[in-house]
Design an enzyme around this catalytic site. Structure first.
Site, PDB file in Angstrom:
ATOM      1  N   GLN A 137     -48.022 -45.052 -70.207  1.00  0.00           N
ATOM      2  CA  GLN A 137     -49.243 -45.459 -70.891  1.00  0.00           C
ATOM      3  C   GLN A 137     -49.990 -46.561 -70.135  1.00  0.00           C
ATOM      4  O   GLN A 137     -51.184 -46.771 -70.351  1.00  0.00           O
ATOM      5  CB  GLN A 137     -48.897 -45.958 -72.303  1.00  0.00           C
ATOM      6  CG  GLN A 137     -48.157 -44.960 -73.180  1.00  0.00           C
ATOM      7  CD  GLN A 137     -49.070 -43.846 -73.663  1.00  0.00           C
ATOM      8  OE1 GLN A 137     -50.289 -43.937 -73.540  1.00  0.00           O
ATOM      9  NE2 GLN A 137     -48.490 -42.792 -74.205  1.00  0.00           N
TER      10      GLN A 137
ATOM     11  N   TYR B  42     -55.036 -45.251 -88.064  1.00  0.00           N
ATOM     12  CA  TYR B  42     -54.259 -44.096 -87.606  1.00  0.00           C
ATOM     13  C   TYR B  42     -52.935 -44.550 -87.001  1.00  0.00           C
ATOM     14  O   TYR B  42     -51.880 -43.992 -87.289  1.00  0.00           O
ATOM     15  CB  TYR B  42     -55.065 -43.311 -86.578  1.00  0.00           C
ATOM     16  CG  TYR B  42     -54.268 -42.204 -85.913  1.00  0.00           C
ATOM     17  CD1 TYR B  42     -54.195 -40.938 -86.486  1.00  0.00           C
ATOM     18  CD2 TYR B  42     -53.581 -42.432 -84.719  1.00  0.00           C
ATOM     19  CE1 TYR B  42     -53.450 -39.928 -85.888  1.00  0.00           C
ATOM     20  CE2 TYR B  42     -52.832 -41.430 -84.120  1.00  0.00           C
ATOM     21  CZ  TYR B  42     -52.775 -40.184 -84.712  1.00  0.00           C
ATOM     22  OH  TYR B  42     -52.027 -39.193 -84.116  1.00  0.00           O
TER      23      TYR B  42
ATOM     24  N   HIS C  49     -56.156 -47.760 -68.258  1.00  0.00           N
ATOM     25  CA  HIS C  49     -55.790 -48.549 -69.438  1.00  0.00           C
ATOM     26  C   HIS C  49     -55.930 -50.043 -69.137  1.00  0.00           C
ATOM     27  O   HIS C  49     -56.565 -50.785 -69.895  1.00  0.00           O
ATOM     28  CB  HIS C  49     -54.346 -48.219 -69.842  1.00  0.00           C
ATOM     29  CG  HIS C  49     -53.837 -49.073 -70.968  1.00  0.00           C
ATOM     30  ND1 HIS C  49     -53.975 -48.712 -72.286  1.00  0.00           N
ATOM     31  CD2 HIS C  49     -53.186 -50.264 -70.965  1.00  0.00           C
ATOM     32  CE1 HIS C  49     -53.433 -49.645 -73.052  1.00  0.00           C
ATOM     33  NE2 HIS C  49     -52.943 -50.608 -72.271  1.00  0.00           N
TER      34      HIS C  49
ATOM     35  N   LYS D 255     -42.766 -47.895 -72.045  1.00  0.00           N
ATOM     36  CA  LYS D 255     -43.629 -46.717 -72.051  1.00  0.00           C
ATOM     37  C   LYS D 255     -44.640 -46.877 -70.911  1.00  0.00           C
ATOM     38  O   LYS D 255     -45.844 -47.019 -71.119  1.00  0.00           O
ATOM     39  CB  LYS D 255     -44.314 -46.563 -73.410  1.00  0.00           C
ATOM     40  CG  LYS D 255     -43.325 -46.231 -74.529  1.00  0.00           C
ATOM     41  CD  LYS D 255     -44.035 -45.940 -75.830  1.00  0.00           C
ATOM     42  CE  LYS D 255     -43.044 -45.524 -76.902  1.00  0.00           C
ATOM     43  NZ  LYS D 255     -42.380 -44.245 -76.618  1.00  0.00           N
TER      44      LYS D 255
ATOM     45  N   HIS E  39     -59.636 -51.054 -68.551  1.00  0.00           N
ATOM     46  CA  HIS E  39     -60.416 -51.143 -69.794  1.00  0.00           C
ATOM     47  C   HIS E  39     -60.102 -52.424 -70.552  1.00  0.00           C
ATOM     48  O   HIS E  39     -60.995 -53.134 -71.019  1.00  0.00           O
ATOM     49  CB  HIS E  39     -60.127 -49.930 -70.675  1.00  0.00           C
ATOM     50  CG  HIS E  39     -60.641 -50.084 -72.072  1.00  0.00           C
ATOM     51  ND1 HIS E  39     -61.977 -50.094 -72.381  1.00  0.00           N
ATOM     52  CD2 HIS E  39     -59.991 -50.247 -73.250  1.00  0.00           C
ATOM     53  CE1 HIS E  39     -62.137 -50.249 -73.681  1.00  0.00           C
ATOM     54  NE2 HIS E  39     -60.952 -50.360 -74.235  1.00  0.00           N
TER      55      HIS E  39
END
Length: 303
Positions: free
Chosen positions: A137, A182, A142, A134, A145
């Site tokens: 992403q 979640y 990303h 993936k 961070h």
């Protein structure tokens, strides 16, 4: 070079917390730098090359266990943060670091170290993305961070294990309890995903977190407080920066939202824009919802 090494050794000797300096991964910046360098190289170079001619790994069960671990560990951190002083004895106006040998000070040190360890474990988010191919992403933001947070937490447990800036860890741990809950529920498949109507509220909670961090550190800068102001300034800048990023993401995702079609692929629910851009809505792991897609906003609209 010799002068730089001497300056570094003197700085660490004078400013490092004497109780945490010998703890695992603390007091040796070289270890952290090597680990993060290996993480970045694998995530952006080696990993994609190794997976080029391979099928994506199906890691649903592993990711579910990982999500449960994150929920429990971050919930424990929230509990420890409260027991150590926040909402009990700590002052929101100005809270110096307790460098003493008291049981409460040691408990806060252990909580800061555990938070540092969890930020290192968050690196697995990106590894899972790479192994599942993936790559959309694994954006610059990303990786940035996930590289920045271990550095920040290392600085905290090394120099200021507690005090005013530790509210960041408490807020972030609470957000991650909600976030990974979640993710775990979304990984259970379409039968559960249809009830996850509260996704956008997770982003709102994240925005509230950054507002708290900004205000909490900004208000102490002009006043006398026995806490290093350089950390207050850096946390204020960071809070404002992420308010901008998440605010932009929220506007694009939930206010300027385009019509979508829903597809099911490998048991994962995805929302697909009619222009072909997909954002995973379940069975996904990443530092925070939106981090992995924010950098793409400059090129595409994100739902």
């Amino acid at each position: 070079m010799a002068t730089t090494v001497r300056w570094y050794n003197n700085f660490m000797r004078d400013h490092q917390d004497h109780y945490t300096k010998d703890w695992f991964m603390v007091g040796n910046l070289t270890q952290l730098v090597l680990l993060l360098a290996a993480y970045m190289v694998f995530s952006t170079k080696i990993g994609p090359r190794l997976m080029k001619n391979r099928k994506p790994f199906k890691l649903n069960r592993i990711i579910q266990i990982y999500n449960i671990f994150q929920v429990l560990a971050n919930a424990f951190l929230v509990y420890e943060g409260v027991q150590c002083g926040w909402f009990t004895t700590y002052s929101f106006k100005c809270q110096p670091v307790d460098y003493s040998n008291s049981p409460t000070a040691h408990r806060m040190r252990r909580a800061c170290w555990l938070y540092f360890m969890l930020k290192l474990s968050d690196l697995l988010d990106t590894i899972f993305f790479v192994l599942r191919k993936k790559y959309n992403q694994v954006t610059f933001l990303h990786v940035y961070h996930h590289t920045l947070m271990p550095v920040c937490s290392y600085i905290g447990v090394t120099f200021v294990p507690g005090g005013h800036g530790s509210l960041l860890g408490l807020c972030n741990a609470f957000v991650h309890v909600v976030l990974y809950s979640y993710y775990f529920l979304a990984s259970l498949g379409p039968e559960v995903q249809q009830y996850l109507w509260w996704k956008k509220y997770v982003t709102k909670i994240q925005l509230v977190q950054f507002v708290i961090i900004l205000v909490h550190n900004l208000q102490v800068i002009p006043r006398d407080c026995n806490y290093p102001k350089i950390f207050n300034i850096l946390l204020t800048i960071q809070g404002g920066y992420f308010i901008y990023l998440f605010g932009s993401f929220y506007i694009r995702a939930y206010i300027e939202k385009k019509p979508q079609t829903t597809i099911i692929q490998d048991g994962v629910k995805e929302d697909k824009e009619r222009n072909g851009t997909c954002t995973v809505n379940g069975n996904s792991t990443g530092g925070n919802i939106g981090y992995s897609s924010l950098i793409e906003n400059r090129r595409t609209k994100i739902n």
